[in-house]
Design a protein around this motif. Structure first.
Motif: not given
Length: 243
Positions: A181-184, A188-194, A198-199
């Motif tokens: 999720q950190e790589q995603l 995607a230009g956002t944060t891991q919690p976001t 979303l997932l």
């Protein structure tokens, strides 16, 4: 307008068989295991690289420990070009994130190939131009596209090579690598919690399935059709075929 133009790529050497033969003659052939480093930021930019197979991420490392990913380079792509043309130090790191076979050509040999083969030089100019355009589109997406839209486009990019025809866009397809999720989030230009939220949302909606860091898009066409600005591209079918 085709909003997936940056995915419609052939092998860099498509139609340039003689130039590819000469490039590979000059190249040093190397095999990288998953997580092997190809080069570090600050290394001399003295070679460019062609990916015969595998996947490479281009990323940076911040003092905070975060590792934003700028690009994923796939089989058939050339990378490390801008530094080798100018002789500049590397501005980012390159790491194989899957077993990869990569061919490296020294800067002086690449310069000689470009000088002797205009079609190859023109292909490089076109490639660099398209990457500048992609960067511009990425900046635009950060401003006008929702985080969910950016994440969906990223997921589509990761499975695009597995969608050869219109029928494939209607069947489940799994992202062909384990990705955190950190790589995603960094791509995607956002944060891991976001990304996590979303997932979960997409999974509840029946759009994706997440199992042990494996993400399956249950109906890629339906998933993409909900992204801002994609309706026109999908209605014309342009997003369903390679350019």
């Amino acid at each position: 307008m085709d909003n997936l133009w940056y995915l419609h790529g052939e092998d860099f050497f498509a139609g340039l068989e003689e130039e590819k033969r000469l490039f590979l003659q000059k190249a040093v052939h190397r095999r990288f295991q998953k997580n092997d480093i190809v080069f570090f930021e600050g290394d001399p930019g003295d070679a460019c690289f062609y990916i015969a197979s595998g996947l490479v991420r281009i990323f940076s490392i911040h003092d905070s420990g975060k590792e934003p990913v700028f690009f994923l380079r796939r089989a058939g792509e050339l990378f490390g070009i801008s530094e080798v043309l100018g002789g500049y130090p590397r501005k980012a790191n390159a790491q194989a994130i899957a077993p990869s076979e990569i061919h490296a050509v020294r800067g002086q040999d690449f310069d000689a190939l470009l000088a002797a083969h205009y079609p190859l030089a023109r292909r490089v100019i076109s490639l660099l131009g398209s990457r500048i355009r992609h960067l511009g589109d990425s900046i635009r997406n950060l401003v006008v596209c929702s985080v969910e839209g950016r994440l969906i486009k990223l997921l589509i990019a990761l499975v695009y090579d597995l969608l050869p025809d219109a029928e494939a866009w209607r069947r489940p397809v799994t992202v062909p690598l384990r990705i955190s999720q950190e790589q995603l989030a960094s791509m995607a230009g956002t944060t891991q919690p976001t990304v996590s939220d979303l997932l979960q949302k997409l999974q509840k909606e029946g759009q994706i399935r997440v199992e042990r860091r494996r993400i399956t898009l249950l109906h890629p066409l339906r998933l993409l059709s909900g992204v801002d600005g994609m309706t026109e591209a999908l209605s014309t079918g342009k997003a369903l075929r390679r350019g």
